[in-house]
Design a protein around this motif. Structure first.
Motif, PDB file in Angstrom:
ATOM      1  N   ASP A  35       0.852  -1.190   0.000  1.00  0.00           N
ATOM      2  CA  ASP A  35       0.000   0.000   0.000  1.00  0.00           C
ATOM      3  C   ASP A  35       0.883   1.234   0.000  1.00  0.00           C
ATOM      4  OD1 ASP A  35      -1.902   1.905   0.253  1.00  0.00           O
ATOM      5  OD2 ASP A  35      -2.561   1.344   2.272  1.00  0.00           O
ATOM      6  N   LEU A  36       0.911   1.950  -1.142  1.00  0.00           N
ATOM      7  CA  LEU A  36       1.745   3.138  -1.252  1.00  0.00           C
ATOM      8  C   LEU A  36       1.069   4.379  -0.704  1.00  0.00           C
ATOM      9  CD1 LEU A  36       3.164   2.586  -4.830  1.00  0.00           C
ATOM     10  CD2 LEU A  36       4.249   2.031  -2.642  1.00  0.00           C
ATOM     11  N   GLY A  37      -0.214   4.296  -0.330  1.00  0.00           N
ATOM     12  CA  GLY A  37      -0.918   5.464   0.175  1.00  0.00           C
ATOM     13  C   GLY A  37      -1.109   6.516  -0.899  1.00  0.00           C
ATOM     14  N   THR A  38      -1.445   7.747  -0.458  1.00  0.00           N
ATOM     15  CA  THR A  38      -1.610   8.855  -1.391  1.00  0.00           C
ATOM     16  C   THR A  38      -0.258   9.259  -1.961  1.00  0.00           C
ATOM     17  OG1 THR A  38      -3.520   9.676  -0.150  1.00  0.00           O
ATOM     18  CG2 THR A  38      -2.423  11.219  -1.645  1.00  0.00           C
ATOM     19  N   LEU A  39      -0.145   9.237  -3.280  1.00  0.00           N
ATOM     20  CA  LEU A  39       1.118   9.560  -3.929  1.00  0.00           C
ATOM     21  C   LEU A  39       1.211  11.059  -4.231  1.00  0.00           C
ATOM     22  CD1 LEU A  39       1.446   6.554  -6.371  1.00  0.00           C
ATOM     23  CD2 LEU A  39       2.829   6.980  -4.348  1.00  0.00           C
ATOM     24  N   VAL A  40       2.366  11.630  -3.961  1.00  0.00           N
ATOM     25  CA  VAL A  40       2.642  13.037  -4.240  1.00  0.00           C
ATOM     26  C   VAL A  40       3.595  13.108  -5.425  1.00  0.00           C
ATOM     27  CG1 VAL A  40       3.677  15.144  -3.344  1.00  0.00           C
ATOM     28  CG2 VAL A  40       2.282  13.714  -1.845  1.00  0.00           C
ATOM     29  N   LEU A  41       3.198  13.840  -6.476  1.00  0.00           N
ATOM     30  CA  LEU A  41       4.005  13.917  -7.687  1.00  0.00           C
ATOM     31  C   LEU A  41       5.096  14.978  -7.606  1.00  0.00           C
ATOM     32  CD1 LEU A  41       1.196  13.740 -10.401  1.00  0.00           C
ATOM     33  CD2 LEU A  41       2.369  11.866  -9.249  1.00  0.00           C
ATOM     34  N   SER A  42       4.870  16.046  -6.835  1.00  0.00           N
ATOM     35  CA  SER A  42       5.734  17.220  -6.924  1.00  0.00           C
ATOM     36  C   SER A  42       6.734  17.363  -5.784  1.00  0.00           C
ATOM     37  CB  SER A  42       4.865  18.487  -6.974  1.00  0.00           C
ATOM     38  OG  SER A  42       4.021  18.556  -5.825  1.00  0.00           O
ATOM     39  N   GLY A  43       6.596  16.601  -4.690  1.00  0.00           N
ATOM     40  CA  GLY A  43       7.431  16.815  -3.517  1.00  0.00           C
ATOM     41  C   GLY A  43       8.864  16.371  -3.674  1.00  0.00           C
ATOM     42  N   SER A  44       9.140  15.488  -4.624  1.00  0.00           N
ATOM     43  CA  SER A  44      10.491  15.028  -4.937  1.00  0.00           C
ATOM     44  C   SER A  44      10.609  14.921  -6.459  1.00  0.00           C
ATOM     45  CB  SER A  44      10.772  13.670  -4.287  1.00  0.00           C
ATOM     46  OG  SER A  44      10.889  13.797  -2.875  1.00  0.00           O
ATOM     47  N   LEU A  45      11.771  14.498  -6.933  1.00  0.00           N
ATOM     48  CA  LEU A  45      11.955  14.369  -8.378  1.00  0.00           C
ATOM     49  C   LEU A  45      11.215  13.173  -8.948  1.00  0.00           C
ATOM     50  CD1 LEU A  45      15.744  15.277  -8.681  1.00  0.00           C
ATOM     51  CD2 LEU A  45      13.785  16.674  -9.351  1.00  0.00           C
ATOM     52  N   ILE A  46      10.818  12.217  -8.094  1.00  0.00           N
ATOM     53  CA  ILE A  46       9.962  11.110  -8.503  1.00  0.00           C
ATOM     54  C   ILE A  46       8.788  11.052  -7.536  1.00  0.00           C
ATOM     55  CG2 ILE A  46      11.876   9.801  -9.495  1.00  0.00           C
ATOM     56  CD1 ILE A  46      11.771   8.002  -6.971  1.00  0.00           C
ATOM     57  N   PRO A  47       7.675  10.411  -7.899  1.00  0.00           N
ATOM     58  CA  PRO A  47       6.532  10.328  -6.995  1.00  0.00           C
ATOM     59  C   PRO A  47       6.907   9.639  -5.685  1.00  0.00           C
ATOM     60  CG  PRO A  47       5.917   9.630  -9.209  1.00  0.00           C
ATOM     61  CD  PRO A  47       7.396   9.751  -9.209  1.00  0.00           C
ATOM     62  N   GLN A  48       6.325  10.153  -4.602  1.00  0.00           N
ATOM     63  CA  GLN A  48       6.546   9.595  -3.275  1.00  0.00           C
ATOM     64  C   GLN A  48       5.221   9.515  -2.532  1.00  0.00           C
ATOM     65  OE1 GLN A  48       9.792   8.726  -1.488  1.00  0.00           O
ATOM     66  NE2 GLN A  48       9.921   8.359  -3.688  1.00  0.00           N
ATOM     67  N   PRO A  49       5.037   8.500  -1.681  1.00  0.00           N
ATOM     68  CA  PRO A  49       3.868   8.516  -0.802  1.00  0.00           C
ATOM     69  C   PRO A  49       3.889   9.778   0.066  1.00  0.00           C
ATOM     70  CG  PRO A  49       4.938   6.370  -0.759  1.00  0.00           C
ATOM     71  CD  PRO A  49       5.853   7.286  -1.509  1.00  0.00           C
ATOM     72  N   MET A  50       2.732  10.359   0.310  1.00  0.00           N
ATOM     73  CA  MET A  50       2.687  11.585   1.100  1.00  0.00           C
ATOM     74  C   MET A  50       3.328  11.396   2.471  1.00  0.00           C
ATOM     75  SD  MET A  50      -0.532  14.024   2.113  1.00  0.00           S
ATOM     76  CE  MET A  50      -0.599  14.842   0.519  1.00  0.00           C
ATOM     77  N   SER A  51       3.203  10.197   3.036  1.00  0.00           N
ATOM     78  CA  SER A  51       3.768   9.943   4.359  1.00  0.00           C
ATOM     79  C   SER A  51       5.290  10.039   4.364  1.00  0.00           C
ATOM     80  CB  SER A  51       3.338   8.558   4.852  1.00  0.00           C
ATOM     81  OG  SER A  51       3.825   7.547   3.976  1.00  0.00           O
ATOM     82  N   LYS A  52       5.932   9.947   3.195  1.00  0.00           N
ATOM     83  CA  LYS A  52       7.393   9.985   3.111  1.00  0.00           C
ATOM     84  C   LYS A  52       7.930  11.330   2.632  1.00  0.00           C
ATOM     85  CE  LYS A  52       7.718   5.014   2.117  1.00  0.00           C
ATOM     86  NZ  LYS A  52       8.408   4.684   3.393  1.00  0.00           N
ATOM     87  N   THR A  53       7.055  12.307   2.446  1.00  0.00           N
ATOM     88  CA  THR A  53       7.456  13.603   1.905  1.00  0.00           C
ATOM     89  C   THR A  53       7.671  14.597   3.033  1.00  0.00           C
ATOM     90  OG1 THR A  53       6.194  13.193  -0.114  1.00  0.00           O
ATOM     91  CG2 THR A  53       6.795  15.457   0.338  1.00  0.00           C
ATOM     92  N   GLY A  54       8.892  15.136   3.123  1.00  0.00           N
ATOM     93  CA  GLY A  54       9.195  16.088   4.180  1.00  0.00           C
ATOM     94  C   GLY A  54       8.596  17.456   3.942  1.00  0.00           C
ATOM     95  N   ALA A  55       8.379  17.835   2.694  1.00  0.00           N
ATOM     96  CA  ALA A  55       7.782  19.133   2.378  1.00  0.00           C
ATOM     97  C   ALA A  55       6.281  19.099   2.663  1.00  0.00           C
ATOM     98  CB  ALA A  55       8.032  19.480   0.915  1.00  0.00           C
ATOM     99  N   THR A  56       5.699  20.287   2.832  1.00  0.00           N
ATOM    100  CA  THR A  56       4.260  20.393   3.065  1.00  0.00           C
ATOM    101  C   THR A  56       3.522  20.416   1.734  1.00  0.00           C
ATOM    102  OG1 THR A  56       4.647  21.650   5.099  1.00  0.00           O
ATOM    103  CG2 THR A  56       2.449  21.765   4.137  1.00  0.00           C
TER     104      THR A  56
END
Length: 607
Positions: A35-56
């Motif tokens: 389960d990757l959870g909600t994916l964030v496209l812009s927080g890093s150079l590749i998509p990351q699960p929101m839970s792993k993104t340090g930026a807001t």
């Protein structure tokens, strides 16, 4: 901003594969689900699960956007840390601020295409005619992001994705709406999706008679707009994916030249395209892309005619290597070449190299990013970002970010006919944020963030010299929080609060930015077919610019918005929306009207 989106707004197979390669669940038994959870496209150079993104990051999904005629900037301003100003009705100039930082510090892209206008006084995007119609998802990445995106990202990045098919085979979504100020709109999405790719065409049309932009005029300032977006992706093989996007926007609008002279008419023509190819070789993913964007703006009044034409061409390479190891390391790296041209004024080129290291040591997720931009006029500039998440418990995360950034002088500031200065250096920023998020199981969550950004080497216009570097440091600092909680299966409450203290280099408060903004709302599932929403927004402490008339109405205001949604049949819904229910008389730009009580009715269907 000098880096395009790496996925054309889609989660391609190779990008998702890179995510799974990082996940400890990769080592689970066959048949287990990661389960990757909600994916964030812009927080890093590749998509990351929101839970792993340090930026807001805040995300607006399809249900938040509803495909209606609400201005997107207005919808965004209901999120914490964001505010907007608009000089009248739909089609007039609209500016989005992030944590008190104005539009020239905010990057904007649609389906991976950088849509900021290089022919503006500063490079920025005008939200004036952009509505929610045809949009599927919007990400709001806050804080200084120059280490990922280069210039114009000191305040953050708005990443917009247009509608996509959600089920296999052919699908269609349609929407029509009519309402106050003689406003009529329609939009359609035609899509096809199979196990190897997808294609989507979005077309929308808006016509509005509007109302007078200036408060001392009475004539109507109307607008007509047509937008079209085409996106596609195709897996040629398990290792190769190709795709692209096309962007088209035509806006015609009336505006008030000056008090007593309502003679202004304007046209905005925007065209964009992007193509990309991805290749997976073992543990490394490669992407090569090219994008083109052009903007043509024409203004005509009884006293002058002006034309602003610009183009932007971008070639980019992005690589991502899964290094593994005890910290599940991933190294992202790339190169970018951007060429911007402002017709009749001049142009500039930027060559960039960037890298990001993602680590997962124990209960932490870390992102270490570094970027170097070499500008053809002022030379080189380096930006960095350290962002991390500490997973204190399964329900509580603490996030922190430290970053530097810059804003390159615009082509107008460098070479413009009215005071251009080729000797300008970039503005430079330093920012920090610290936040905590707690989740109440599946029923809700609350999040709060402290933020601070300072910018120096400021560029300003000094009459009659022109554009110069001025002393002083602008500071934007404050606190934002948001929360949502399901009271029951039928009722959910939500709210946001933002406190911003934003001052320019002279220590004066930034015009148009509320000091305090509160949003409180209730979502209700009244019956299985009928749902409703009521929302109250209160803003206080905004100040008008020095150019506002003495009779301006910039200041405190309270807006009440309500909506009803009814499922007529399984695949069609009718809705009623009332904006500014109490008919509040207010302004966000001194001397320019805002909508009064407005009623809209529409139908949405999917086939």
């Amino acid at each position: 901003m000098t880096r395009p989106i790496t996925r054309t707004g889609l989660l391609t197979s190779s990008a998702v594969a890179a995510l799974i390669a990082q996940a400890p669940a990769l080592h689970a038994q066959e048949g287990d689900v990661t389960d990757l959870g909600t994916l964030v496209l812009s927080g890093s150079l590749i998509p990351q699960p929101m839970s792993k993104t340090g930026a807001t990051v805040d995300i607006l999904e399809e249900d938040d956007l509803d495909g209606d005629t609400r201005p997107l900037a207005d919808t965004l301003s209901r999120k914490p840390g964001l505010s907007f100003t608009q000089s009248g009705p739909l089609g007039q100039t609209s500016s989005l601020s992030v944590r008190g930082l104005p539009a020239r510090y905010v990057g904007v892209r649609i389906d991976g295409i950088d849509v900021t206008d290089a022919a503006g006084t500063q490079v920025r995007f005008d939200f004036g005619g952009l509505t929610n119609a045809g949009l599927d998802r919007v990400e709001l990445l806050k804080g200084s992001q120059s280490a990922l995106y280069g210039s114009e990202a000191i305040g953050g990045v708005v990443d917009i994705t247009t509608a996509r098919p959600t089920k296999l085979g052919f699908s269609t979504r349609v929407g029509v709406e009519a309402g106050s100020y003689g406003t009529y709109s329609g939009n359609v999405m035609l899509g096809y999706k199979d196990d190897r790719g997808e294609v989507a065409l979005n077309v929308s049309r808006l016509e509005s008679e509007g109302f007078s932009a200036l408060s001392d005029n009475t004539e109507k300032d109307g607008a007509e707009q047509t937008t079209a977006n085409l996106t596609l992706r195709y897996d040629v093989s398990e290792a190769v994916t190709v795709g692209g996007a096309i962007y088209y926007r035509d806006l015609d609008f009336d505006f008030d030249n000056i008090a007593g002279d309502p003679s202004g008419t304007g046209q905005t023509r925007e065209r964009g395209a992007r193509v990309f190819a991805e290749l997976t070789t073992g543990r490394v993913t490669h992407e090569l892309s090219y994008s083109h964007f052009e903007s043509n703006r024409d203004l005509e009044t009884a006293t002058y005619t002006s034309t602003f034409d610009s183009t932007r061409d971008q070639v980019a390479y992005l690589g991502s290597a899964s290094l593994g190891g005890a910290s599940n390391a991933t190294l992202n790296f790339g190169l970018d070449y951007t060429e911007e041209r402002y017709k009749t004024v001049g142009g500039a080129d930027t060559r960039s190299a960037f890298a990001e290291l993602l680590l997962q040591p124990g209960d932490f997720d870390l992102s270490l990013a570094l970027r170097h931009d070499e500008h053809s006029q002022f030379g080189g500039h380096a930006s960095g970002r350290v962002a991390g998440v500490w997973h204190v418990t399964d329900a509580t995360d603490i996030r922190a970010t430290l970053a530097t950034g810059f804003r390159a002088p615009s082509l107008n500031e460098l070479y413009g006919p009215f005071g251009g200065n080729p000797a300008l250096d970039p503005e430079q920023s330093r920012s920090a944020e610290l936040g905590v998020e707690h989740r109440f199981g599946s029923v809700g969550s609350v999040r709060g963030t402290l933020f601070y950004t300072e910018v120096d080497d400021l560029i300003d216009y000094n009459f009659p010299t022109g554009y110069v570097q001025v002393p002083g440091t602008s500071v934007s600092k404050g606190f934002e929080m948001s929360g949502r909680y399901a009271l029951s299966g039928q009722y959910t409450i939500y709210g946001t609060y933002t406190h911003v203290d934003a001052k320019d280099g002279n220590g004066q408060r930034r015009a148009g930015v509320p000091r305090n903004t509160t949003v409180l709302g209730l979502d209700a599932e009244v019956t299985p077919k009928l749902s409703g929403n009521i929302e109250v927004k209160h803003a206080s402490g905004a100040e008008a610019s020095a150019f506002a008339p003495a009779s301006h109405k910039v200041g405190d205001y309270t807006l009440v918005n309500v909506g009803l949604d009814y499922a007529v049949v399984d695949n069609a819904r009718a809705y009623l929306r009332i904006e500014n229910l109490t008919d509040e008389d207010y302004e966000t730009v001194g001397g320019y009207n805002q909508p009064g009580r407005s009623v809209y009715f529409g139908i949405r269907a999917e086939f």
